[in-house]
Design a protein around this motif. Structure first.
Motif, PDB file in Angstrom:
ATOM      1  N   THR A  27      48.391  54.300  35.343  1.00  0.00           N
ATOM      2  CA  THR A  27      47.000  54.796  34.736  1.00  0.00           C
ATOM      3  C   THR A  27      46.946  56.395  34.821  1.00  0.00           C
ATOM      4  N   ASN A  39      33.926  53.220  36.521  1.00  0.00           N
ATOM      5  CA  ASN A  39      33.748  52.263  37.322  1.00  0.00           C
ATOM      6  C   ASN A  39      33.867  52.051  38.699  1.00  0.00           C
ATOM      7  N   ARG A  90      39.461  45.389  41.194  1.00  0.00           N
ATOM      8  CA  ARG A  90      38.944  45.911  40.068  1.00  0.00           C
ATOM      9  C   ARG A  90      39.574  47.120  39.674  1.00  0.00           C
ATOM     10  N   HIS A  93      43.376  47.111  39.623  1.00  0.00           N
ATOM     11  CA  HIS A  93      43.697  46.496  38.406  1.00  0.00           C
ATOM     12  C   HIS A  93      43.494  47.439  37.042  1.00  0.00           C
ATOM     13  N   HIS A  94      42.538  48.227  37.197  1.00  0.00           N
ATOM     14  CA  HIS A  94      42.383  49.187  36.179  1.00  0.00           C
ATOM     15  C   HIS A  94      43.250  50.425  36.330  1.00  0.00           C
TER      16      HIS A  94
ATOM     17  N   ASP B  15      37.931  39.501  35.814  1.00  0.00           N
ATOM     18  CA  ASP B  15      39.002  39.343  34.738  1.00  0.00           C
ATOM     19  C   ASP B  15      39.559  38.088  35.009  1.00  0.00           C
TER      20      ASP B  15
END
Lengths: 126, 305
Positions: A27, A39, A90, A93-94, B15
């Protein structure tokens, strides 16, 4: 001079990272010069960057000592409270940081294994 | 102004991808121990097909004793119940997605357990089941009729193979790979030639093979690409009164006939420990005597576990 990428946390703090560090996140690497992460708090972002900085260079294939040391660092690094771990997974993962996702998931798995459903619910506040 | 998307800070809202990743490191005991009962989102992750491509029950053995009468093993009731419970939970979580199913050679599945299992994994492609003591003909045939997608089977040597091979021929159109753990004689070879003529991969490693049986499959199985006879005890049975003899090396006729194969895997060395073991065990390898997991190996990669 290598490219630098700026990351902005949800609480408005700015972090600047070298390209070499950002390479570990799909990313980050695809972003323009500034990447906003609504986030991810600064606390978590700092941790993510700490991991990436440590993993800029993989140890040589035959360097057992360096590999072991990095492993030890990882294990120490990931020994975090559950709420932090949750946020870290999170974020990783993002940001698509495979190594960190794997490390964090493995830690969570260890904390789950051996517990009954009831114990898990209690432990993770579900 | 930037919008800050609400992100739950709760574990149940993680998730599914991430949950599945966490669960991928769990063995069958851990997967079935209760994580599916934590909450509905965890249950959903537990049922993800990624976790249920393979059900590897080779970590489980029956608690059994040998008995002198058929089926030659007696499995204690509690051990049976444990297996049934494990099958119930894992097959339920797998939602019919299983493609590979693996049993240990000392896990003596009953007919009922086999039927129960087959009904809940109808799309199975590979079965590894090295012991059939408690399975009846009707039981295995029923299972084969359900497993129409079966491609690969690892089975023990059985005295009367035709009923099984015929069932596979009738029901499993994609069947191409067979591993037999046990002696391979002319009768077995005839059965394969008759009912599975299109088979592509065959492994008979670590067992006794009758030379004529080997020649006949080399002659007749036109689609055969891969044949593994490593560490086998090759026996020549000449017409009486000449005695049986153990062949110490492959003769020219075998080598010539096998030259058309893509992969002909052999090992017949006195110095090879596996060859020695097959010889000492007289062609019926006693896997329980040796290292844990040794039985899982195969020189053919698609058959190794």
């Amino acid at each position: 001079m290598s490219r630098k990428i700026t990351l902005k946390s949800s609480d408005g703090e700015l972090f600047e990272v070298d390209e070499a560090v950002a390479l570990q996140s799909e990313t980050m690497i695809e972003a323009d010069n500034i990447l906003t992460l609504p986030n991810v708090t600064s606390e978590i972002l700092a941790k993510v960057i700490e991991y990436c900085k440590m993993h800029v260079e993989s140890p040589e294939a035959d360097d057992r000592a360096a590999a072991d040391e990095l492993n030890r660092w990882d294990l120490d690094f990931i020994n975090l409270p559950d709420t932090t771990l949750l946020d870290l997974i999170r974020a990783a993962h993002h940001l698509k940081i495979k190594g960190l996702v794997d490390l964090a998931c493995s830690k969570v798995a260890d904390r789950i294994k051996g517990k009954t459903a009831e114990q898990i619910r209690e432990y993770f506040n579900i | 102004m930037e919008e800050s998307a609400y992100v739950s800070r709760r574990w149940e809202d993680l998730d599914t991808d991430i949950l599945v990743k966490i669960f991928q490191s769990f063995d069958i005991f851990q997967l079935t121990s209760g994580i599916a009962h934590v909450c509905s989102s965890w249950r959903m992750a537990c049922c993800d097909p990624l976790l249920w491509k393979t059900l590897d029950l080779s970590v489980i053995r029956s608690n059994f004793i040998k008995i002198p009468l058929e089926p030659y093993v007696y499995v204690d009731a509690r051990s049976d119940k444990t297996l049934t419970r494990l099958l119930k939970i894992s097959l339920s979580l797998s939602r019919g997605n299983l493609k590979t199913l693996i049993f240990h050679f000392n896990l003596y599945v009953s007919d009922d357990q086999l039927t129960y299992t087959a009904e809940r994994c109808p799309h199975l492609r590979r079965l590894v089941m090295p012991a059939w003591n408690r399975i009846k003909k009707t039981g295995i045939c029923k299972a084969i009729r359900i497993w129409r997608d079966l491609e690969s089977l690892t089975m023990p040597s059985i005295a009367n193979p035709p009923y099984l091979m015929e069932e596979i021929a009738n029901n499993c159109k994609n069947f191409s790979e067979l591993k037999v753990m046990g002696p391979f004689d002319n009768f077995f070879a005839d059965t394969i030639r008759m009912y599975l003529p299109k088979i592509r991969v065959l492994s008979l490693r670590c067992s006794m093979i009758v030379k004529d049986a080997l020649i006949s499959i080399l002659d007749d199985l036109q689609n055969l690409e891969v044949l593994n006879i490593s560490h086998c005890l090759l026996i020549e049975i000449p017409p009486p009164p000449a005695p049986r003899r153990i062949m110490r090396e492959l003769d020219q006729s075998i080598i010539e006939k096998a030259s058309r194969l893509r992969e002909f895997v052999t090992c017949m060395k006195d110095s090879c420990i596996m060859c020695q073991r097959t010889r000492n065990d007289e062609g019926i390898m006693r896997w329980y005597k040796y290292e844990e997991g040794l039985w899982k190996a195969d020189e053919v990669s698609s058959l190794a576990l």
